[in-house]
Each structure stands twice: as structure tokens, then as C-alpha cells.
Design a protein around this motif. Sequence first.
Motif, PDB file in Angstrom:
ATOM      1  N   THR A 172      34.108  32.067  41.859  1.00 23.65           N
ATOM      2  CA  THR A 172      35.219  31.539  42.649  1.00 23.65           C
ATOM      3  C   THR A 172      35.493  30.080  42.307  1.00 23.65           C
ATOM      4  OG1 THR A 172      34.744  33.079  44.456  1.00 23.65           O
ATOM      5  CG2 THR A 172      36.043  31.121  44.994  1.00 23.65           C
ATOM      6  N   ALA A 173      34.430  29.295  42.156  1.00 20.56           N
ATOM      7  CA  ALA A 173      34.596  27.877  41.816  1.00 20.56           C
ATOM      8  C   ALA A 173      35.227  27.711  40.437  1.00 20.56           C
ATOM      9  CB  ALA A 173      33.244  27.171  41.865  1.00 20.56           C
ATOM     10  N   CYS A 174      34.867  28.588  39.507  1.00 22.06           N
ATOM     11  CA  CYS A 174      35.397  28.483  38.143  1.00 22.06           C
ATOM     12  C   CYS A 174      36.856  28.936  38.057  1.00 22.06           C
ATOM     13  CB  CYS A 174      34.542  29.314  37.189  1.00 22.06           C
ATOM     14  SG  CYS A 174      32.879  28.667  36.908  1.00 22.06           S
ATOM     15  N   MET A 175      37.243  29.881  38.890  1.00 18.34           N
ATOM     16  CA  MET A 175      38.568  30.495  38.782  1.00 18.34           C
ATOM     17  C   MET A 175      39.632  29.858  39.681  1.00 18.34           C
ATOM     18  SD  MET A 175      38.441  32.964  36.577  1.00 18.34           S
ATOM     19  CE  MET A 175      37.361  34.158  35.767  1.00 18.34           C
ATOM     20  N   TRP A 183      40.124  36.518  31.871  1.00 16.76           N
ATOM     21  CA  TRP A 183      40.070  35.083  32.142  1.00 16.76           C
ATOM     22  C   TRP A 183      38.641  34.535  32.082  1.00 16.76           C
ATOM     23  CZ3 TRP A 183      44.510  32.485  31.974  1.00 16.76           C
ATOM     24  CH2 TRP A 183      45.692  33.209  32.174  1.00 16.76           C
ATOM     25  N   GLU A 184      37.859  35.098  31.172  1.00 15.23           N
ATOM     26  CA  GLU A 184      36.494  34.616  30.978  1.00 15.23           C
ATOM     27  C   GLU A 184      36.218  34.455  29.484  1.00 15.23           C
ATOM     28  OE1 GLU A 184      33.490  36.555  33.342  1.00 15.23           O
ATOM     29  OE2 GLU A 184      34.932  37.117  34.881  1.00 15.23           O
ATOM     30  N   PRO A 185      35.241  33.578  29.120  1.00 13.68           N
ATOM     31  CA  PRO A 185      34.388  32.795  30.008  1.00 13.68           C
ATOM     32  C   PRO A 185      35.206  31.776  30.795  1.00 13.68           C
ATOM     33  CG  PRO A 185      34.158  32.041  27.748  1.00 13.68           C
ATOM     34  CD  PRO A 185      34.991  33.274  27.699  1.00 13.68           C
ATOM     35  N   SER A 186      34.780  31.566  32.034  1.00 16.01           N
ATOM     36  CA  SER A 186      35.475  30.615  32.894  1.00 16.01           C
ATOM     37  C   SER A 186      34.545  29.449  33.212  1.00 16.01           C
ATOM     38  CB  SER A 186      35.931  31.291  34.182  1.00 16.01           C
ATOM     39  OG  SER A 186      36.760  30.422  34.922  1.00 16.01           O
ATOM     40  N   TRP A 192      46.895  32.848  39.293  1.00 10.41           N
ATOM     41  CA  TRP A 192      46.746  34.112  40.014  1.00 10.41           C
ATOM     42  C   TRP A 192      45.760  33.987  41.179  1.00 10.41           C
ATOM     43  CZ3 TRP A 192      41.685  35.141  39.801  1.00 10.41           C
ATOM     44  CH2 TRP A 192      40.966  34.694  38.688  1.00 10.41           C
ATOM     45  N   PHE A 193      44.854  33.009  41.103  1.00  8.70           N
ATOM     46  CA  PHE A 193      43.911  32.787  42.195  1.00  8.70           C
ATOM     47  C   PHE A 193      44.627  32.154  43.388  1.00  8.70           C
ATOM     48  CE2 PHE A 193      40.560  30.830  44.620  1.00  8.70           C
ATOM     49  CZ  PHE A 193      39.453  31.648  44.429  1.00  8.70           C
ATOM     50  N   LYS A 194      45.561  31.266  43.093  1.00  7.50           N
ATOM     51  CA  LYS A 194      46.280  30.565  44.153  1.00  7.50           C
ATOM     52  C   LYS A 194      47.302  31.462  44.841  1.00  7.50           C
ATOM     53  CE  LYS A 194      45.936  26.228  41.547  1.00  7.50           C
ATOM     54  NZ  LYS A 194      46.713  25.190  40.820  1.00  7.50           N
ATOM     55  N   PHE A 217      46.776  40.170  37.697  1.00 11.54           N
ATOM     56  CA  PHE A 217      45.371  40.002  38.048  1.00 11.54           C
ATOM     57  C   PHE A 217      45.237  39.563  39.509  1.00 11.54           C
ATOM     58  CE2 PHE A 217      41.284  37.547  37.072  1.00 11.54           C
ATOM     59  CZ  PHE A 217      40.526  38.696  36.952  1.00 11.54           C
ATOM     60  N   ARG A 218      44.284  40.169  40.231  1.00 13.30           N
ATOM     61  CA  ARG A 218      44.068  39.830  41.638  1.00 13.30           C
ATOM     62  C   ARG A 218      42.596  39.501  41.856  1.00 13.30           C
ATOM     63  NH1 ARG A 218      47.810  41.510  45.551  1.00 13.30           N
ATOM     64  NH2 ARG A 218      46.069  41.468  47.010  1.00 13.30           N
ATOM     65  N   ARG A 219      42.346  38.405  42.563  1.00 13.41           N
ATOM     66  CA  ARG A 219      40.953  38.002  42.769  1.00 13.41           C
ATOM     67  C   ARG A 219      40.197  38.998  43.639  1.00 13.41           C
ATOM     68  NH1 ARG A 219      41.454  32.650  46.695  1.00 13.41           N
ATOM     69  NH2 ARG A 219      42.696  33.601  48.348  1.00 13.41           N
ATOM     70  N   ASP A 220      40.854  39.571  44.670  1.00 14.72           N
ATOM     71  CA  ASP A 220      40.141  40.520  45.525  1.00 14.72           C
ATOM     72  C   ASP A 220      39.776  41.781  44.751  1.00 14.72           C
ATOM     73  OD1 ASP A 220      42.806  41.213  45.282  1.00 14.72           O
ATOM     74  OD2 ASP A 220      43.124  41.644  47.406  1.00 14.72           O
ATOM     75  N   GLU A 221      40.674  42.222  43.876  1.00 18.52           N
ATOM     76  CA  GLU A 221      40.398  43.398  43.054  1.00 18.52           C
ATOM     77  C   GLU A 221      39.243  43.131  42.092  1.00 18.52           C
ATOM     78  OE1 GLU A 221      42.789  46.289  39.885  1.00 18.52           O
ATOM     79  OE2 GLU A 221      43.714  44.440  40.617  1.00 18.52           O
ATOM     80  N   GLU A 222      39.268  41.977  41.437  1.00 14.62           N
ATOM     81  CA  GLU A 222      38.230  41.663  40.461  1.00 14.62           C
ATOM     82  C   GLU A 222      36.876  41.461  41.133  1.00 14.62           C
ATOM     83  OE1 GLU A 222      36.508  41.000  36.719  1.00 14.62           O
ATOM     84  OE2 GLU A 222      38.344  41.986  37.397  1.00 14.62           O
TER      85      GLU A 222
END
Length: 332
Positions: A19-22, A85-88, A27-29, A36-41
Motif C-alpha cells: 500500500t505504501a509503495c502504490m 505495476w511492479e516492482p513498486s 489508479w490507487f487514488k 486496475f483496482r487496489r481492492d481487487e489486487e
Amino acid sequence: MGFIVDLAQDWHEYEKAWTACMQNHYWFKEPRILDFRRDEELAEQEQDFGRDDRAFLIARREGSQDIVGVLGLKVAAHSGVIRRWEPSVVTSERSTRVGEILLAEGLKLLGKRGVTNVTSVMKYPKELEREVKWYADLFKRQGFEMPVPPAAQLIADLRDYRVAERSSPGVKIVTAEKYDDQKLAEITIKAFTSTPEDKRIHGRYPSVTVPSEALRTIQDLRAGRLGQSPPEMWKVALVGNDVAGMTGAFIRVEPYQPKTGVLGPVGVLPEFRKRGIGSTLVISALQSMKKQGCEYALVSTPQENSAGIATYVRGGFSDLYRQVTFERVLSK
């Protein structure tokens, strides 16, 4: 001071670090449709954490317990996939070599597990190309190449789809029930390989340029292996008794995403182009998707296929995203 890379052992620690890296990505905001969705990932990562065919790496500065970078990997037989979106890396460390160190360690781990081919796919709004520059530079330094040109992804909102029925003089759109898989594959090959420009744009896509691959793709689609594909979602354009073009589609239903119709390539034979047949096929397919309860439609095409993009836009799509693929073959 250098960095230490280890396999993550605690899911909650990894979740916090990820979470800190992304957190500064677009798409996180604010989630965007069919992106891409943070809750899905996070849900997928938690489910995958601890599996033998998955790996989650963390990077720390030497002498510190603070995690400054993460990298998630998937393994299937001899293929490896880098998570999106990695490496992040946390923003304050992007100017360091931590991303490169993480990726190098990840590739080393995949090699030990028998992986020979590694890919990373990144999708982003077309106006935010700067979002992927750091990744593109990183992958290039680690020997990755782009096996296919960037793709354009277009979206149509079917919830209030009101594009009028389009008709082309002398053209009839019919469903494809009486056309077998082999015939549809032959139409596809002719539509995408008949001119030098066709070959230049589509030549690196076997599903529309190699007869055996075109046949296999159509068989998979019509059999519903990628998602429900009712007969009415397969269209053939006729001019008199002659086939002028075709398209097909399937329905994708996934957690966290709306019900979506995925449109296959719209192929029009060269002798019938510039008559509105392509956009007529698109509109007919979108109307069928709407009747099937799809909220959105998605289609992909090479970014350089300007004529194809214009056809999709005339049919009701909006040109929203770009997708790039990075690939590296590992030494045996």
C-alpha cells in the motif's frame, strides 16, 4: 548503504508495504472503469500469499526494518508473470537502484524455479504515459523487450447506449451460425493479411495472421472458453452473396468489475473497405452485448491501427487506454 531483498513471510506486513509503495499511482487514488483496482489486487494477493507457485519479495535498506520496495511474481510451468505495476518502490527511493535490485532478484528466483520466459503487462490511461516511463526504463535495463507494439484499449458505455442503427447501402449483417470455425478463420486471415499495411500493423499477432492460430482462437471463443459467447454475438457482413467482413465477441464476468462484452477484431476484406461496413459491424455487436445485459464493452487493437480506432469510435467506443507488454527470455 545498500538494500536487502527477502521473501515476505507475513501477509499483513506485506499488505502495508504494498500500500505504501502504490499509493501515488493514479489508479490507487481513484479507480477508473475497467482498470486496475487496489481492492481487487489486494484480495488476489491475500489469496495467493503462501502458495508454492507465487512469490512475494520485499526490499529493505541495510540496517533498517522499513520496507522500501515490493515485487510479486506468479509461476505457471515455464512461464513467469510480474504482477501489475511492479516492482513498486516508495516514492522517496525511486532515484535509487532498489527497483533494479528487486527485479534482478526476482528474475534469479524465477530462473531457479525453471522459468524460461517472463512477462509484465501494464495498462494505463493514454494521457498518463509518464506513469509507465520509470517501469519501461527499468525493464529495458534488465533486458526486457516489447514483443508486440503498444495496444489501444477502447471502452463503450452500454448503460445508456443510443447510437442509431447504421446501415451501409447493399450490406446485410447476419449472425454467423451457418459459418463453421474454419470459414470464420479464413475470413479473419484474409481481412488481416491481404495488404502490406495489414501485415505491417497486425503481423505480430498470430491470432489474426496465422491460420492455425486464428482457427484455435475462434474455436476457443465460440466454445465459451474465455467467457459466454452466444451465437448472436458473432456477425458476418454480406454484400449480395459475398462475405465482406466479420466480428465476434464474448462476455466477461469478473469480481470487482461490471459485466463486460469483449469485442474481437473487426475484420473487413480489402475490396469492401471505406463503405462503413466496419462501424456497422461494431454497432450490431454492441447492440447484442447490451441485450445480453453487458454494462460496458471493451476492444483492443494495435495503437498504430488508426483506421481501426476510428472505426470503433464511430461505432460508439471511446479511446481511453494503452497497454504495453514487456518480455524477457531467461538463459537456460
